[in-house]
Design a protein around this motif. Structure first.
Motif, short mmCIF file in Angstrom:
data_model
loop_
_atom_site.label_atom_id
_atom_site.label_comp_id
_atom_site.label_asym_id
_atom_site.label_seq_id
_atom_site.Cartn_x
_atom_site.Cartn_y
_atom_site.Cartn_z
N ALA A 1 0.83 -1.21 0.00
CA ALA A 1 0.00 0.00 0.00
C ALA A 1 0.86 1.26 0.00
N GLY A 2 2.03 1.13 -0.61
CA GLY A 2 2.88 2.32 -0.77
C GLY A 2 3.77 2.61 0.41
N ILE A 3 3.77 1.69 1.41
CA ILE A 3 4.53 1.89 2.63
C ILE A 3 5.47 0.70 2.83
N SER A 4 6.70 0.98 3.24
CA SER A 4 7.66 -0.11 3.45
C SER A 4 7.14 -1.07 4.51
N ASN A 5 7.32 -2.37 4.27
CA ASN A 5 6.77 -3.35 5.21
C ASN A 5 7.85 -4.05 6.04
N GLY A 6 9.08 -3.55 5.95
CA GLY A 6 10.15 -4.12 6.77
C GLY A 6 10.99 -5.15 6.04
N ASP A 7 10.46 -5.67 4.94
CA ASP A 7 11.24 -6.65 4.17
C ASP A 7 12.19 -5.89 3.22
N ASP A 8 13.08 -6.61 2.55
CA ASP A 8 13.94 -5.95 1.56
C ASP A 8 13.11 -5.27 0.48
N ILE A 9 13.54 -4.10 0.10
CA ILE A 9 12.91 -3.44 -1.04
C ILE A 9 13.68 -3.85 -2.28
N VAL A 10 12.96 -4.38 -3.26
CA VAL A 10 13.59 -4.90 -4.47
C VAL A 10 12.93 -4.27 -5.69
N ILE A 11 13.75 -3.62 -6.52
CA ILE A 11 13.23 -2.90 -7.67
C ILE A 11 14.10 -3.21 -8.88
N ARG A 12 13.53 -3.13 -10.04
CA ARG A 12 14.31 -3.33 -11.27
C ARG A 12 14.05 -2.22 -12.27
#
Lengths: 350, 350, 350, 350
Positions: free
Chosen positions: C277-288
């Protein structure tokens, strides 16, 4: 770029016209878990409501706020708070005759030039009615300030050339003119009543005092606390001047007189108005707004119509004689919004 | 939220400290294909440069601008224009002794409170030297205004309690005090010289006049033209008050006196200062800034050190006696930036 | 409205053209008292510097950063940090021949259309050289993240259709292609060398991983963390696509496959890419990021000149074969800036 | 800093929760004198309204818009336009049981972490219901685009792994799935119905095409047109990836394949998706959003409660099987808002 938003972290966006369905505000950035005391908000709204003093219009508006979002179980949730106030007693027929004529001292001519159109009913967006939305937002701001023990109060310093002789803020709640000096109220009343009979209007000065503001608020070099306060107040319709602390009188002072000596527990004087280099210094913040006389007067004036023909105009209607005291709480709201905005801004770097 | 940017469509961001390597500005949003006349810019810079009048510091800075980007073949390209001015004659050793002490009337105490640190050399970021960057940006703004036949000029209205008796803008270029009335220059000179001997400093008032501004600039209800002007001027270090048109005197006027009657070809008076409901009305825009006396004085003052111990301080150094006349061109620059910003903003909806 | 600023509380403004005097950045909003490790910054700059791999241009730039403001005694002061990088080895003569012709796949034609002018030397403002300024700002951002134990790393996922088979971030530092799988490096090298001979260029995919990001960053409903990351990455010249977590593959998944089951100490999978929902959830953020092949190729192409005549063009010059791996650290920088910005934004309401 | 506003010159601020009194939007910066066709707006709203396809929730909402301000005599006045949509059929009792439990794939856990509270009724602010406000704003944007002969259309490219074989935009209006290829509709219908029975949900891909966009829109280097589009689309709840033109497939292309050759009257191909160096190039703008399957599924999932105890959850309620096709018009609205915003931005410097 549109200009109906104010504030960066505590950001308000107002909407609505004098004779439209309603005026309102979206407050974005209010921290979550702030208790919302509807009664306190309404009480603040009532200070702006017409009808308090003999200087006020006879337009009847209950100005009852409706909170549409952002509050859950009486607490803010961190999401946008939308508050509106219905326009109930708007009588546009009285304005039909000003549809094709520019009222001197009003925004009729400039709105028409800017937008190529205007909602002429009751002044449309340029009406002081828009400030009801500001007060609602200011009331929310004050709930946040309360938690920080910051208090902000606006009062009349001068009305119709009658100046207060002393400032006792408590007294300002006890009369119809927001006047912190009961001893001059009678004189003000008489002045207002005389001018009313003549169909003319009066200007004055409002002072706003913020106590309990911590050191360190304000963002140099452009979003200085005083710069933002000046903008906040100057954005209110009738305000033509803003000064901080000793203000314009600094022009005639020496450095040795104007500098506030610093002592271990504070400052020996407060010429700075509580702001040094654009940052709050821990002392009271003291600001003043110069308020012009209401431009709607019954006395006949020269003007032109929308085809540039010379015309005479005499404005009958339900108008205040002076923006004071109703404007006081609007000044108070705007200052509150600025202080909250900077409180949040400072948190981000602390 | 940081506060070192100003303007929305013509946006400036200044950087640099008094005794760092340089001060500079990024101008983002300058329209492309504007001819850049380096000589005109430098000439405007020279008006701010120390050394003009006996009221000024003896710090020697050539203030030669260097344009690093955004200009190609002497014309703007629409990309960011970076201009900087090297700090050459900064002597930080003179400031070593103020490292642990707060100078009254300065931002030392508030910067320390806000940031938990400060660059004490020459006042750091709070120094008036930052305004060199504003003037460079203002000079670019004036190049745009020139194409629109808008002229903006700042001049001294009062210095050390000596008021001008008439305003002839041309005369303001012919003396060292930016004074539009040559008849009072001698008196000012004497006043400055007397105060200098006493190690004290003087305040004053600057007036800024914009001619040729078209109707329709300003974005209600918060980014009104007067609101943005008030912020622009109040963001200048020494300014403690701003007023538009008749300003604070409106407090004692009647509506029938203050309203400007409208005629087919303009207004009969200009109490509004060229702004109605926050939008330019086609008349001259007239604004005034109250300028406080320079806080750096040789006279001994009470203060505290960074450990809160009481101290005496007497500031010897290369300081102006008055921010006037060097501040005049800074006011002029800021007003120019606001007008250009709103010109572009109005284009977007036209 | 100009577009050369990014971020709200940690705000960067870049300036400069490829063949101007320099490129640089103003960072406004960096918290005070952050230790600045010039070596760490320079090391990050070096990852973007030309010459590392055989995929890179032979333009020689030392890319030595110069910090002009905002840092005092090796620590930030809370005031704007200006960093610039001189353009030393710019050879504009090579571009003279592209002055009147539009290179396919480049911004020549669109810059000319937008601004009615363009600095054709080396691509001007549209050059990837501008990203040096972004990396400098990103390096400052990383100093802040370091204090919060947040680590951000970009690596090559695919280059010239050769995909990595496993991800070992450490390996990405040990080869010239930012490739987290040493086993495919040889193959990549061969592919690059083959294409170089043909005068063509290659695309690829970069992955960025942020570890240690606390829950709660991101500002719904528009400044969601993923929305700001998408903008940050898409604003880099060669990027044509951005995906979070499982990304485009979600199109073919069922809800029961895509939802990440929640466990007391985390999530069982990370299809969400660390953002809910647009908010970091504590897990790794992974983007490409999908990176297009460098548009400057030696192979002859059809185009037009500035007078719209058809032309043939074949671009000889010092160009990379692929934006990867030099673009990796730019992606890393932009992600770092977004995370810091949202860290500060979250502090304001906490 | 709050994040509920989008756009700079055409700026929208949405407010409201799923089960609050209403959702709405303030549009600030809409040019004056735009004719407002309520029927056209309502028609666009109806495309988002639940109930169209078998993939949709059975929640019944008429989604009738109410324009509260900014429109006078059926034309915009240049002042803020407030539009709201009442929440009529919100049944919070069904959500009581999710009050203390986090639904996987939803923002429950992150909202709670961010704000320390959340309106759990129907997903509160994180609900897709908020997009009704975006569509209302997009409908106003489309009225402006209509005058410029710019058309924007979103359609389904893939749903539940079923891909369209050709794109005929007209056909997308003739079926319940916004599918531009009637030949695959039956197959989609069957897929949806199968998955519905299983209590699971489906993802897909939406493509948005803008035709008639003039050259020159987009503000390098950060507010590039593609960067702003990426943010606009990624800010929509279910979107996990965005690509422009050829998008992720560029990774495997050569420069000679990917570059679009330029011809006197246009481009020979459109791999760029109509955007070069962040500025529109006159060709069609083509973008795609990857849409994740609806996280609310009836199939049992593992999760935790607000006290971190492991729990099982199975979500029964009125949920869509897929965000497609209702999300299509939301994508269309967001793209329309971006294009209008940049149209106005470009006017300012032209």
């Amino acid at each position: 770029m549109p200009g109906n938003s104010f504030g960066k972290l505590f950001k308000i966006t107002t909407w609505g016209e004098s004779h439209g369905k309603a005026v309102g505000v979206v407050i974005d950035g209010c921290p979550p878990n702030i208790e919302i005391d509807s009664l306190a908000i309404q009480k603040m709204m009532d200070r702006r409501r017409p009808g308090g003093s003999s200087a006020s219009t006879s337009r009847k508006e209950s100005d009852k706020i409706q909170i549409m979002s952002g509050v859950f179980n009486h607490k803010t949730t961190g999401t946008p708070i939308m508050i509106w106030i219905e326009n109930k007693d708007s009588d546009s027929s009285a304005y039909e005759k000003y549809k094709d004529i520019y009222r001197p001292g009003h925004g009729d001519i400039t709105y028409q030039a800017k937008y190529g159109t205007r909602d002429w009913r009751g002044g449309g967006r340029a009406s002081a009615r828009e400030t009801a939305a500001r007060v609602a937002a200011g009331a929310i701001a004050k709930e946040i300030l309360k938690k920080e023990n910051i208090d902000i109060c606006a009062y009349t310093l001068e009305l119709g050339s009658i100046k207060v002789k002393k400032i006792n803020i408590n007294e300002s709640f006890n009369n119809n003119y927001g006047c912190p000096d009961n001893s001059v109220v009678k004189e003000i009343e008489k002045r207002v009543s005389d001018i009313k009979k003549k169909g003319d209007s009066l200007g004055g000065i409002v002072e706003i005092r913020a106590t309990g503001v911590p050191m360190g608020l304000g963002e140099p070099v452009f979003d200085k606390l005083d710069a933002d306060l000046a903008k906040a107040l100057m954005s209110i319709g009738a305000v033509k001047g803003v000064e901080i602390g000793t203000g314009f009188r600094v022009a005639e002072m020496l450095g040795s007189e104007n500098n506030d000596p610093i002592e271990p527990d504070g400052y020996r004087s407060n010429n700075s108005g509580g702001i040094l280099a654009g940052i709050s210094n821990g002392d009271d913040i003291v600001i003043r707004s110069a308020v012009k006389p209401i431009p709607s007067i019954m006395i006949e004036q020269d003007t032109i119509d929308t085809d540039k023909n010379p015309k005479k105009i005499s404005i009958k209607g339900r108008h205040d004689i002076s923006a004071i005291p109703r404007i006081n709480v609007v000044c108070e709201a705007m200052v509150s919004i600025v202080i909250v905005d900077h409180l949040l801004r400072q948190r981000a770097i602390s």
